[in-house]
Design an enzyme around this catalytic site. Structure first.
Site, mmCIF file in Angstrom:
data_model
loop_
_atom_site.group_PDB
_atom_site.id
_atom_site.type_symbol
_atom_site.label_atom_id
_atom_site.label_comp_id
_atom_site.label_asym_id
_atom_site.label_seq_id
_atom_site.Cartn_x
_atom_site.Cartn_y
_atom_site.Cartn_z
ATOM 1 N N SER A 34 0.869 -1.174 0.000
ATOM 2 C CA SER A 34 0.000 0.000 0.000
ATOM 3 C C SER A 34 0.903 1.220 0.000
ATOM 4 O O SER A 34 1.696 1.390 0.921
ATOM 5 C CB SER A 34 -0.907 0.008 1.223
ATOM 6 O OG SER A 34 -1.550 1.257 1.328
ATOM 7 N N ARG A 35 0.786 2.042 -1.032
ATOM 8 C CA ARG A 35 1.676 3.211 -1.115
ATOM 9 C C ARG A 35 1.242 4.322 -0.167
ATOM 10 O O ARG A 35 1.959 5.294 0.008
ATOM 11 C CB ARG A 35 1.752 3.707 -2.559
ATOM 12 C CG ARG A 35 2.427 2.682 -3.461
ATOM 13 C CD ARG A 35 2.719 3.162 -4.867
ATOM 14 N NE ARG A 35 3.232 2.040 -5.638
ATOM 15 C CZ ARG A 35 2.517 1.297 -6.465
ATOM 16 N NH1 ARG A 35 1.241 1.566 -6.634
ATOM 17 N NH2 ARG A 35 3.054 0.290 -7.121
#
Length: 510
Positions: free
Chosen positions: A372-373
């Protein structure tokens, strides 16, 4: 005398009103495979709704290709009745969908029409808002950073791959690996929210079997989730044009709630079939094919859809639209054309692996390839504190697992890491349709990651988890669980009480 006649003529001309209204009319010059080439509508707009007059009545179509002298249009209804020479009327309206609070709980077609047999959606269409299928994404200046968590109820996602409101998180994997299950668990998990924090969910089914869509709707109804969910359906039996339009309809509905200041979640299941439908339309419209026969603008197609997911700032109402696109890979090939496109557009991906699924690890999330950025910015302090080293522990375990088949003699530290990894893998297993509340996840993961499960065997973990959660909800809801829910963090005092409660529970169950 002549002067009087001239004045009278001037008055008559000034007061003249034409009894006929003029409208732009064209003709169908070619019709086949759901595509109609039309001549005569020189002022038509891209994505404009046009009406083809046939013996069966007016059939809607949408202007796709604007060529010199011709329009390449996609027929939105039954194309069998369209014949060469049929009259075509311009409407002057760009393709749009009627939206309002009344759409909640309904199953709609890709054009926003009800298909659930519950009657009309809007008694008075004038009260509804009209949202265009295609719309510019919010500018960077009108957005806020993503920092409010969207809890999925799936332990491994909320702990290691957190999703925030306004994020675009891809769910990717081979068929039958549990992609839709994660998306549906996320919908079910929103049930506990109330008031302004309630997330309105839109599930868009693209190219799925009608029987599968019916099962999903039934499951959502049985769990009370249709009270805050809208289903947009373009099944495999629908024309490619409707499969192409369905995600844009779902996005437009989500934007209505986002613009009202609410939080909305839209699930596109799946964009692989959406790309296939767009490829079919493009080839029939004689657009030049590119890689894997997809048209050159396939990247732009998904980019302009997914870019519309955003968290708006306070001036824009503070609402959010979160997107969970789903992509189906073939034999785990994430480097294919459409998967790489969508990976590069989104803010991270949840990668589901067939080998893990068949080994009984469900959800079959590959921790190494999933990311998850937005990361811990979209996590509560409690989950951040508890799950900080979870990913590292699991990654080390996966590496040691590969060694295990070759090593005969292992040192104690390695054995301990392997055992801890097996226990963590077991604690992260979860059945479909049973999302877990955030505070329960925190309790279970705290116990697992702080060594309280080290004396158990993997087979005993699930029994421990169930009994431990029941015990905490019976005896420690006020002093441990409620403080975690209200503050979103584990304070020093709460942590001491939690440790004491775990120890008491273990002593009771010796």
């Amino acid at each position: 005398m002549n002067y009087d006649i001239v004045e009278k003529l001037k008055r008559d001309i000034a007061g003249f009103k034409a009894s006929t209204e003029f409208e732009a009319v064209g003709r169908v010059v070619e019709a086949s495979d759901g595509i109609a080439r039309v001549s005569g509508l020189n002022e038509a707009l891209s994505q404009e709704l046009i009406l083809i007059e046939t013996e069966k009545g007016d059939i809607p179509a949408v202007a796709f290709n604007l060529e010199q002298g011709f329009i390449g249009s996609v027929i939105l209804g039954e194309s069998d009745g369209v014949r060469t020479g049929d009259r075509v009327k311009s409407t002057g309206k760009v393709l749009s969908v009627l939206v309002g609070d009344q759409v909640i709980g309904r199953v709609l077609s890709a054009l926003g029409e009800p298909i659930d047999g519950k009657g009309v959606v809007f008694e008075n269409p004038a009260e509804a808002s009209s949202y265009t299928f295609e719309k510019a994404a919010p500018s960077v200046l009108s957005r806020e950073s993503v920092r409010t968590p969207l809890h999925t109820g799936v332990k491994s996602v909320d702990a290691m791959i957190p999703i925030g409101r306004g994020q675009r998180e891809l769910i990717i994997g081979d068929r039958q690996t549990g992609k839709t299950a994660i998306a549906l668990d996320t919908i079910l998990n929103q049930k506990k929210e109330s008031g302004k924090s309630k997330v309105i969910c839109i599930y868009v089914a693209i190219g799925q079997k009608s029987s599968k869509i019916a099962k999903i709707v039934k499951m959502l109804e049985d769990n009370g989730a249709m009270d805050y969910t809208i289903v947009v359906s373009a099944s495999a039996s629908d024309p490619a044009a409707l499969q192409y339009l369905a995600p844009f309809a779902g996005c437009a509905i989500g934007e209505y709630f986002r613009d009202k200041g609410q939080d909305a979640l839209v699930i596109y299941d799946d964009l692989s079939k959406h790309a296939d439908a767009y490829r079919q339309l493009s080839l029939l419209l004689r657009r030049p094919p590119g890689r894997e026969a997809y048209p050159g603008d396939i990247f732009y197609l998904h980019a302009r859809l997914l870019e519309r997911a955003a968290k708006l700032d306070k001036a824009g109402g503070g609402g959010s639209l979160t997107a969970l696109p789903i992509i189906e890979t073939k034999l785990g090939d994430v480097s294919a054309y459409v998967p790489t496109n969508v990976i590069s557009i989104t803010d991270g991906q949840i990668y589901l692996e067939s080998s893990l699924f068949f080994r009984g690890v469900r959800p079959a999330i590959n921790v190494g390839l999933s990311v998850s950025r937005v990361g811990s910015a979209a996590q509560t302090k409690a989950m951040k504190k508890v799950a900080g080293k979870l990913r590292l522990d699991l990654a080390q375990f996966r590496e040691l697992q590969a060694f295990l088949q070759f090593a005969s003699d292992l040192d104690e530290a390695t054995k301990q890491k392997i055992k801890r990894g097996e226990l963590l893998t077991e604690i992260l297993k979860q059945v479909d349709g049973a999302p877990m509340n955030f505070e329960r996840q925190v309790l279970v993961l705290y116990a697992a990651l702080n060594g309280f499960l080290d004396d158990l065997t993997p087979l005993e973990v699930k029994d421990f988890e169930k009994k431990f959660v029941d015990y905490m909800e019976s005896l420690h809801i006020d002093d441990v669980m409620n403080p975690i829910v209200t503050t979103g963090a584990i304070g020093d005092e709460t942590e001491l009480k939690l440790k004491s409660a775990i120890q008491d529970f273990k002593n009771l169950n010796k």
